[in-house]
Design a protein around this motif. Structure first.
Motif, PDB file in Angstrom:
ATOM      1  N   LYS A 198      -1.601  20.814  92.275  1.00  0.00           N
ATOM      2  CA  LYS A 198      -1.944  20.906  90.607  1.00  0.00           C
ATOM      3  C   LYS A 198      -1.750  22.445  90.147  1.00  0.00           C
ATOM      4  CE  LYS A 198      -6.164  19.276  90.664  1.00  0.00           C
ATOM      5  NZ  LYS A 198      -7.429  18.747  90.231  1.00  0.00           N
ATOM      6  N   ALA A 199      -2.042  23.342  90.991  1.00  0.00           N
ATOM      7  CA  ALA A 199      -1.867  24.503  90.691  1.00  0.00           C
ATOM      8  C   ALA A 199      -0.470  25.120  90.449  1.00  0.00           C
ATOM      9  CB  ALA A 199      -2.507  25.533  91.732  1.00  0.00           C
ATOM     10  N   MET A 200       0.406  24.432  91.223  1.00  0.00           N
ATOM     11  CA  MET A 200       1.814  24.881  91.227  1.00  0.00           C
ATOM     12  C   MET A 200       2.487  24.128  89.830  1.00  0.00           C
ATOM     13  SD  MET A 200       4.449  26.580  92.069  1.00  0.00           S
ATOM     14  CE  MET A 200       4.070  27.459  93.687  1.00  0.00           C
ATOM     15  N   VAL A 201       2.240  22.762  89.723  1.00  0.00           N
ATOM     16  CA  VAL A 201       2.817  22.274  88.687  1.00  0.00           C
ATOM     17  C   VAL A 201       2.152  22.226  87.604  1.00  0.00           C
ATOM     18  CG1 VAL A 201       3.738  20.554  90.363  1.00  0.00           C
ATOM     19  CG2 VAL A 201       1.706  19.885  89.214  1.00  0.00           C
ATOM     20  N   THR A 208      -3.586  27.818  88.241  1.00  0.00           N
ATOM     21  CA  THR A 208      -4.800  28.340  88.678  1.00  0.00           C
ATOM     22  C   THR A 208      -5.555  27.407  89.451  1.00  0.00           C
ATOM     23  OG1 THR A 208      -5.997  27.345  86.994  1.00  0.00           O
ATOM     24  CG2 THR A 208      -5.127  29.420  86.391  1.00  0.00           C
ATOM     25  N   GLN A 209      -6.413  27.958  90.350  1.00  0.00           N
ATOM     26  CA  GLN A 209      -7.318  26.958  91.281  1.00  0.00           C
ATOM     27  C   GLN A 209      -8.644  27.505  91.086  1.00  0.00           C
ATOM     28  OE1 GLN A 209      -5.973  27.797  94.994  1.00  0.00           O
ATOM     29  NE2 GLN A 209      -5.248  25.695  95.529  1.00  0.00           N
ATOM     30  N   PRO A 210      -9.776  26.578  91.132  1.00  0.00           N
ATOM     31  CA  PRO A 210     -11.120  26.904  91.431  1.00  0.00           C
ATOM     32  C   PRO A 210     -11.188  28.034  92.490  1.00  0.00           C
ATOM     33  CG  PRO A 210     -10.911  24.624  91.133  1.00  0.00           C
ATOM     34  CD  PRO A 210      -9.307  24.981  91.354  1.00  0.00           C
ATOM     35  N   ILE A 211     -12.245  29.226  92.034  1.00  0.00           N
ATOM     36  CA  ILE A 211     -12.419  30.000  92.981  1.00  0.00           C
ATOM     37  C   ILE A 211     -12.890  29.490  94.347  1.00  0.00           C
ATOM     38  CG2 ILE A 211     -14.825  30.800  92.280  1.00  0.00           C
ATOM     39  CD1 ILE A 211     -11.847  33.274  93.274  1.00  0.00           C
ATOM     40  N   SER A 212     -13.794  28.426  94.274  1.00  0.00           N
ATOM     41  CA  SER A 212     -14.375  28.067  95.644  1.00  0.00           C
ATOM     42  C   SER A 212     -13.149  27.289  96.507  1.00  0.00           C
ATOM     43  CB  SER A 212     -15.336  26.880  95.315  1.00  0.00           C
ATOM     44  OG  SER A 212     -14.754  25.790  94.546  1.00  0.00           O
ATOM     45  N   GLU A 213     -12.372  26.470  95.756  1.00  0.00           N
ATOM     46  CA  GLU A 213     -11.117  26.099  96.619  1.00  0.00           C
ATOM     47  C   GLU A 213     -10.366  27.226  97.214  1.00  0.00           C
ATOM     48  OE1 GLU A 213      -7.420  23.805  94.855  1.00  0.00           O
ATOM     49  OE2 GLU A 213      -9.129  22.555  94.833  1.00  0.00           O
ATOM     50  N   ALA A 214      -9.965  28.239  96.432  1.00  0.00           N
ATOM     51  CA  ALA A 214      -9.134  29.346  96.940  1.00  0.00           C
ATOM     52  C   ALA A 214      -9.747  30.032  98.056  1.00  0.00           C
ATOM     53  CB  ALA A 214      -8.719  30.319  95.850  1.00  0.00           C
ATOM     54  N   ARG A 215     -11.092  30.212  97.772  1.00  0.00           N
ATOM     55  CA  ARG A 215     -12.047  30.942  98.919  1.00  0.00           C
ATOM     56  C   ARG A 215     -11.952  30.095 100.258  1.00  0.00           C
ATOM     57  NH1 ARG A 215     -16.281  31.896  96.057  1.00  0.00           N
ATOM     58  NH2 ARG A 215     -15.656  34.072  95.459  1.00  0.00           N
ATOM     59  N   GLU A 216     -12.211  28.563  99.919  1.00  0.00           N
ATOM     60  CA  GLU A 216     -11.990  28.007 101.273  1.00  0.00           C
ATOM     61  C   GLU A 216     -10.616  27.874 102.017  1.00  0.00           C
ATOM     62  OE1 GLU A 216     -12.544  23.036 102.531  1.00  0.00           O
ATOM     63  OE2 GLU A 216     -12.894  23.980 100.644  1.00  0.00           O
ATOM     64  N   ASN A 217      -9.453  27.839 101.419  1.00  0.00           N
ATOM     65  CA  ASN A 217      -8.176  27.967 101.750  1.00  0.00           C
ATOM     66  C   ASN A 217      -7.573  29.229 102.064  1.00  0.00           C
ATOM     67  OD1 ASN A 217      -8.059  24.914 101.690  1.00  0.00           O
ATOM     68  ND2 ASN A 217      -7.550  24.957  99.812  1.00  0.00           N
ATOM     69  N   VAL A 262       1.398  17.629  98.325  1.00  0.00           N
ATOM     70  CA  VAL A 262       0.474  16.448  97.703  1.00  0.00           C
ATOM     71  C   VAL A 262      -0.830  16.110  98.454  1.00  0.00           C
ATOM     72  CG1 VAL A 262       0.507  13.961  96.864  1.00  0.00           C
ATOM     73  CG2 VAL A 262       2.699  15.277  96.768  1.00  0.00           C
ATOM     74  N   TYR A 263      -0.737  16.346  99.679  1.00  0.00           N
ATOM     75  CA  TYR A 263      -1.972  16.064 100.358  1.00  0.00           C
ATOM     76  C   TYR A 263      -2.969  17.083 100.104  1.00  0.00           C
ATOM     77  CZ  TYR A 263      -5.055  15.885 104.452  1.00  0.00           C
ATOM     78  OH  TYR A 263      -6.216  15.891 105.229  1.00  0.00           O
ATOM     79  N   ASN A 264      -2.315  18.454  99.798  1.00  0.00           N
ATOM     80  CA  ASN A 264      -3.468  19.575  99.401  1.00  0.00           C
ATOM     81  C   ASN A 264      -3.350  19.345  97.864  1.00  0.00           C
ATOM     82  OD1 ASN A 264      -4.216  20.840 101.725  1.00  0.00           O
ATOM     83  ND2 ASN A 264      -2.036  21.362 101.969  1.00  0.00           N
ATOM     84  N   TRP A 265      -4.101  18.329  97.246  1.00  0.00           N
ATOM     85  CA  TRP A 265      -3.870  18.151  95.921  1.00  0.00           C
ATOM     86  C   TRP A 265      -4.424  19.398  94.833  1.00  0.00           C
ATOM     87  CZ3 TRP A 265      -1.027  15.077  93.563  1.00  0.00           C
ATOM     88  CH2 TRP A 265      -1.326  14.792  91.939  1.00  0.00           C
TER      89      TRP A 265
END
Length: 223
Positions: free
Chosen positions: A192-195, A199-208, A185-188
């Protein structure tokens, strides 16, 4: 791998395919009731009727968990092979990740952002959790059904050992999953991607998960 989908807004990457998301929901619907009622059976609060109801819910949750695990293995075996390869692949970045615990304590308690080694699709903490869940889950399911179905015929020493293993792993995984839920939940964005649609925004995926984005995802056209 993963697919990068372009749209009118920011490109998004498919991190969790449908099969993996459905299995995750099955784990939620199976493991959580079994874990909660397992604590009830261990502590035995309330009267006998309450404990008996908890025992029935425990068996239902265990059945959901067991059936979903078998179905996912049969239908998505390729995903299991990839997943297993990921969680058992360790290098110097993982040791460095654990030195700062992924930067989570610094962010949560000090409001500071520290340098974290680049991660693939699964970070080092998730690898450790997944290894515990995979191995512990198998032992939990096997010992659970031994206790449910084979007590009348199995040697007492065997069922006693199975009961102790089931209890120890159940308590450990139950507490471990609590931490997993909190961090999920902390990694919102990850939550959101799992539930959601996976998908995730590419910028978010690139950061993590920069190594995953750099080496594994492939662009596709969205409908």
């Amino acid at each position: 791998g993963g697919d990068c989908m372009s749209s009118q807004g920011e490109a998004r990457v498919l991190k969790h395919p449908l099969g993996s998301r459905l299995f995750h929901w099955a784990l939620v619907l199976g493991f959580l009731p079994a874990a909660i009622t397992g604590f009830v059976l261990f502590l035995k609060p309330g009267g006998e009727d309450f404990v008996n109801i908890a025992a029935r819910i425990h068996i239902v949750g265990a059945s959901i968990l067991s059936v979903s695990a078998v179905l996912y293995t049969l239908m998505c075996f390729d995903r299991i092979v990839i997943f297993t390869r990921r969680i058992f692949s360790w290098n110097a970045n993982d040791a460095a990740w654990f030195k700062v615990l992924g930067g989570y304590p610094q962010k949560m308690f000090l409001g500071k952002k520290v340098d974290v080694p680049p991660m693939g699709k699964i970070n080092s903490g998730q690898k450790l959790f997944c290894i515990c869940l995979l191995l512990g889950g198998i032992l939990l399911i096997v010992t659970g059904w031994v206790l449910y179905a084979f007590i009348p015929v199995a040697p007492k020493s065997f069922t006693y050992g199975a009961a102790n293993i089931h209890l120890a792993i159940g308590l450990f995984l139950g507490l471990f999953v609590c931490a997993h839920i909190f961090l999920g939940v902390y990694n919102w964005g990850e939550f959101k991607a799992m539930v959601g649609d996976g998908t995730q925004p590419i910028s978010e995926a690139r950061e993590n998960n920069p190594l995953w984005v750099e080496h594994e995802i492939e662009p596709v056209k969205s409908g």
